[in-house]
Every structure is written in C-alpha cells, then in structure tokens.
Design a protein around this motif. Structure first.
Motif, mmCIF file in Angstrom:
data_model
loop_
_atom_site.group_PDB
_atom_site.id
_atom_site.type_symbol
_atom_site.label_atom_id
_atom_site.label_comp_id
_atom_site.label_asym_id
_atom_site.label_seq_id
_atom_site.Cartn_x
_atom_site.Cartn_y
_atom_site.Cartn_z
ATOM 1 N N ILE A 1 -27.283 -2.599 -17.621
ATOM 2 C CA ILE A 1 -26.514 -1.381 -17.366
ATOM 3 C C ILE A 1 -25.151 -1.724 -16.797
ATOM 4 O O ILE A 1 -24.148 -1.152 -17.197
ATOM 5 C CB ILE A 1 -27.292 -0.452 -16.405
ATOM 6 C CG1 ILE A 1 -28.523 0.061 -17.149
ATOM 7 C CG2 ILE A 1 -26.417 0.688 -15.918
ATOM 8 C CD1 ILE A 1 -29.303 1.097 -16.421
ATOM 9 N N GLY A 2 -25.134 -2.649 -15.865
ATOM 10 C CA GLY A 2 -23.851 -2.995 -15.265
ATOM 11 C C GLY A 2 -23.935 -4.292 -14.498
ATOM 12 O O GLY A 2 -25.020 -4.781 -14.178
ATOM 13 N N GLU A 3 -22.766 -4.822 -14.224
ATOM 14 C CA GLU A 3 -22.648 -6.087 -13.499
ATOM 15 C C GLU A 3 -21.634 -5.870 -12.388
ATOM 16 O O GLU A 3 -20.535 -5.375 -12.639
ATOM 17 C CB GLU A 3 -22.160 -7.160 -14.481
ATOM 18 C CG GLU A 3 -22.134 -8.535 -13.918
ATOM 19 C CD GLU A 3 -21.764 -9.567 -14.998
ATOM 20 O OE1 GLU A 3 -21.805 -9.235 -16.190
ATOM 21 O OE2 GLU A 3 -21.408 -10.673 -14.608
ATOM 22 N N ILE A 4 -22.030 -6.199 -11.163
ATOM 23 C CA ILE A 4 -21.161 -5.924 -10.018
ATOM 24 C C ILE A 4 -20.920 -7.202 -9.224
ATOM 25 O O ILE A 4 -21.862 -7.887 -8.828
ATOM 26 C CB ILE A 4 -21.791 -4.857 -9.085
ATOM 27 C CG1 ILE A 4 -21.887 -3.510 -9.818
ATOM 28 C CG2 ILE A 4 -20.977 -4.727 -7.798
ATOM 29 C CD1 ILE A 4 -22.496 -2.402 -8.971
ATOM 30 N N THR A 5 -19.649 -7.517 -9.012
ATOM 31 C CA THR A 5 -19.276 -8.627 -8.145
ATOM 32 C C THR A 5 -18.717 -8.031 -6.868
ATOM 33 O O THR A 5 -17.768 -7.246 -6.899
ATOM 34 C CB THR A 5 -18.224 -9.525 -8.814
ATOM 35 O OG1 THR A 5 -18.766 -10.028 -10.037
ATOM 36 C CG2 THR A 5 -17.855 -10.696 -7.912
ATOM 37 N N ASN A 6 -19.344 -8.363 -5.762
ATOM 38 C CA ASN A 6 -18.983 -7.731 -4.490
ATOM 39 C C ASN A 6 -18.556 -8.785 -3.478
ATOM 40 O O ASN A 6 -19.161 -9.851 -3.385
ATOM 41 C CB ASN A 6 -20.204 -6.960 -3.955
ATOM 42 C CG ASN A 6 -19.837 -5.959 -2.888
ATOM 43 O OD1 ASN A 6 -19.046 -5.049 -3.139
ATOM 44 N ND2 ASN A 6 -20.383 -6.120 -1.701
ATOM 45 N N VAL A 7 -17.510 -8.474 -2.731
ATOM 46 C CA VAL A 7 -17.075 -9.358 -1.651
ATOM 47 C C VAL A 7 -17.251 -8.622 -0.331
ATOM 48 O O VAL A 7 -16.728 -7.527 -0.149
ATOM 49 C CB VAL A 7 -15.601 -9.783 -1.810
ATOM 50 C CG1 VAL A 7 -15.196 -10.719 -0.669
ATOM 51 C CG2 VAL A 7 -15.373 -10.452 -3.156
ATOM 52 N N MET A 8 -18.035 -9.239 0.557
ATOM 53 C CA MET A 8 -18.234 -8.664 1.888
ATOM 54 C C MET A 8 -17.650 -9.608 2.917
ATOM 55 O O MET A 8 -17.591 -10.822 2.703
ATOM 56 C CB MET A 8 -19.731 -8.477 2.188
ATOM 57 C CG MET A 8 -20.432 -7.545 1.229
ATOM 58 S SD MET A 8 -22.118 -7.173 1.771
ATOM 59 C CE MET A 8 -21.841 -5.589 2.537
#
Lengths: 152, 141
Positions: free
Chosen positions: A137-144
């Motif tokens: 469905i989707g691909e998420i790259t997250n920076v915390m």
C-alpha cells in the motif's frame, strides 16, 4: 543495529469507515472519496492515516501489546522521540475491512547532535505497509530525533 | 482541474484555526497518545509553547490542500514533509503552495507541488513536497 528488521507486525485494528470519518472531521477534509459511501469503488482511507492502522492499542483483554517502534528500541540514551521528517509513497488505497501489516527497517542513526530541544540522535527507519493480500500500500521513511532532557 | 496546469501556478491559500480541542482530536483518532499532544506541562517541559498537533495532522492537512486544489479525482502518489516549528493550541495554520514541475508518465499527468505551512505570525512550520496524479481515480476504481 543498522539494517535490523522488525516485523511483520499485524494491525490490531481493521481499516474502518468510522475511523476514516473521525480523522477527516479532525482535519476537516471534505474529500468525497473518504465520505461518500456511494462513490465509485467505495470509500478509501486517507493516505495520511496509513500509520494509524498499525498503532498499538493501549489495552487488550489478553494484555497483548505491539512491539515498540524500532526508533525506540535502538540502544541509545534519551527517551523523548519527536518526528522530524517523513517521506511516503503510495501505491494503492487501504479500504474499510482491510487488515494491514508492516515491516520496519532501521536505515540510519546519526552521530550525536545538539538541537534547540536537546542533544540526541536522528534515527531513520523505513516501513512497508501491506494489506491482507500482500499488496504494497505504501512505503514510509521516517526520521525521528531521540533525545533526553537538556541536563541529562 | 484539467491538464492546463503549468509550472508556477499557485494554490489558493488555506487557513485553519487549530483550537485546543482540535489539537487533541487527531491524536485521539490516530491512537497517538504522545503526551506533548494533550498535556501542556509535558509540552512545555520539552521546550514547546503549548500542546502541539501531531505529524498525521500535518499530513492530513497538506494532502487535503493539494487534492482540493487539484480536484477530488486526483490521487496522491508521494508526500515528503519536514517539520520545522510546532503548531500549538490557538495557532492558525496557513497553507500556500505552487506547482514546481508537471510531467506526463504513461499518459498520466503528474504534478509536483511545493507547499508551505506557516503560522499566524508568518513563521514557517512545515514544508511539503507533494506529487499527485491528475484525474487518476476514475480509471482506478
């Protein structure tokens, strides 16, 4: 831990029309694709809800709790996590009744940095979200940014 | 919206007052119980002015602004956001944007939009880079 993979983790809630409408009421999004049950193909979930479907429930009858985010598992000092940036690509819609699962991968941990809120590390993770038919469905790259209180 | 979109086209400005009540609505719906979204003491201890909206609220808002401009038959393909300053209880989000690039891929028109959210004091709060496909939904259903 770089390259560590977590999951697949299954959603504890199904994609639901009720939650979709509550989200759109909060954001005040009038998109008929999220509201109109008669829209061609039926309603779909807003892309901005993709992470929602995999959020852990605070309580379940069996005490089952989802694993923490990879960003929280990295052995670093600092317990406070704030989101810095997020990049998402969407391939197909999540629809009411879907049950999603996610796999998460640790991509990068920065050297210690000092920002206006404190000193800590930027942690980058990449998550792939699938439906019950194994469609991406989707691909998420997250920076915390993970940091501790200033004097810590 | 049709295929006459051109580079440099500007999106109509959208303003949205975020009351204290609305700050907590989105975290509640998205199961995002991070205390900075509902407890002023925690928020202030982290250097914030007050409780602040969550990431998914930023996402939902920029998606809404872009798709409302492009037409509801458009589909979101990609969104990148960078958060720079918090939107806190009582703040107003002001979105503006412009078309950076238009391309045709496999016969479909893709529009790349730069979108900014500022607060009522004109402080930049969130930068978004969004790609949508115009009129994608009817052929997809």
């Amino acid at each position: 831990m770089i390259g560590a993979v977590s999951g697949p983790h299954s959603a504890q809630i199904d994609v639901s029309a009720a939650l979709i409408k509550l989200f759109c009421a909060a954001v005040q999004d009038p998109n008929p694709r999220y509201w109109d049950d008669d829209v061609e193909g039926g309603i779909v979930a807003p892309p901005a809800m993709l992470m929602t479907w995999l959020m852990p429930l605070e309580w379940t009858p069996t005490g089952q709790r989802s694993e923490n985010l990879l960003a929280a598992q990295v052995p670093l000092p600092g317990e406070i996590l704030i989101n810095v940036s997020n990049e998402a690509e969407f391939y197909t819609d999540a629809r009411p009744g879907d049950k999603l699962y996610v796999t998460e991968r640790l991509v990068e941990v920065s050297p210690k940095k000092t920002t206006s809120v404190g000193s800590g590390h930027f942690i980058t993770t990449c998550s792939n979200y699938y439906n019950q038919r194994d469609e991406l469905i989707g691909e998420i790259t997250n920076v915390m940014f993970r940091f501790g209180a200033p004097e810590a | 919206m049709d295929h006459t979109v051109q580079v440099g086209d500007e999106l109509a400005e959208v303003s949205d007052l975020i009351t204290r009540r609305r700050v907590v609505m989105n975290p509640g719906v998205t199961l995002d119980y991070y205390p900075g979204h509902w407890d002023p003491e925690t928020a202030k201890a982290q250097g914030q002015r007050d409780i602040f909206i969550n990431t998914m609220h930023f996402m939902g808002f920029v998606d809404r602004v872009a798709l409302e401009w492009a037409g509801w038959s458009s589909r979101l393909l990609r969104r990148k956001i960078k958060m720079q300053y918090s939107i806190c209880a009582g703040d107003t989000m002001v979105a503006s944007g412009s078309v950076r690039e238009v391309e045709v891929v496999d016969g479909a028109t893709r529009v790349h939009i730069d979108l900014w959210i500022r607060n009522q004091d004109d402080v930049p709060c969130c930068l978004a880079d969004i790609t949508i496909e115009l009129g994608a939904v009817s052929s997809d259903a």
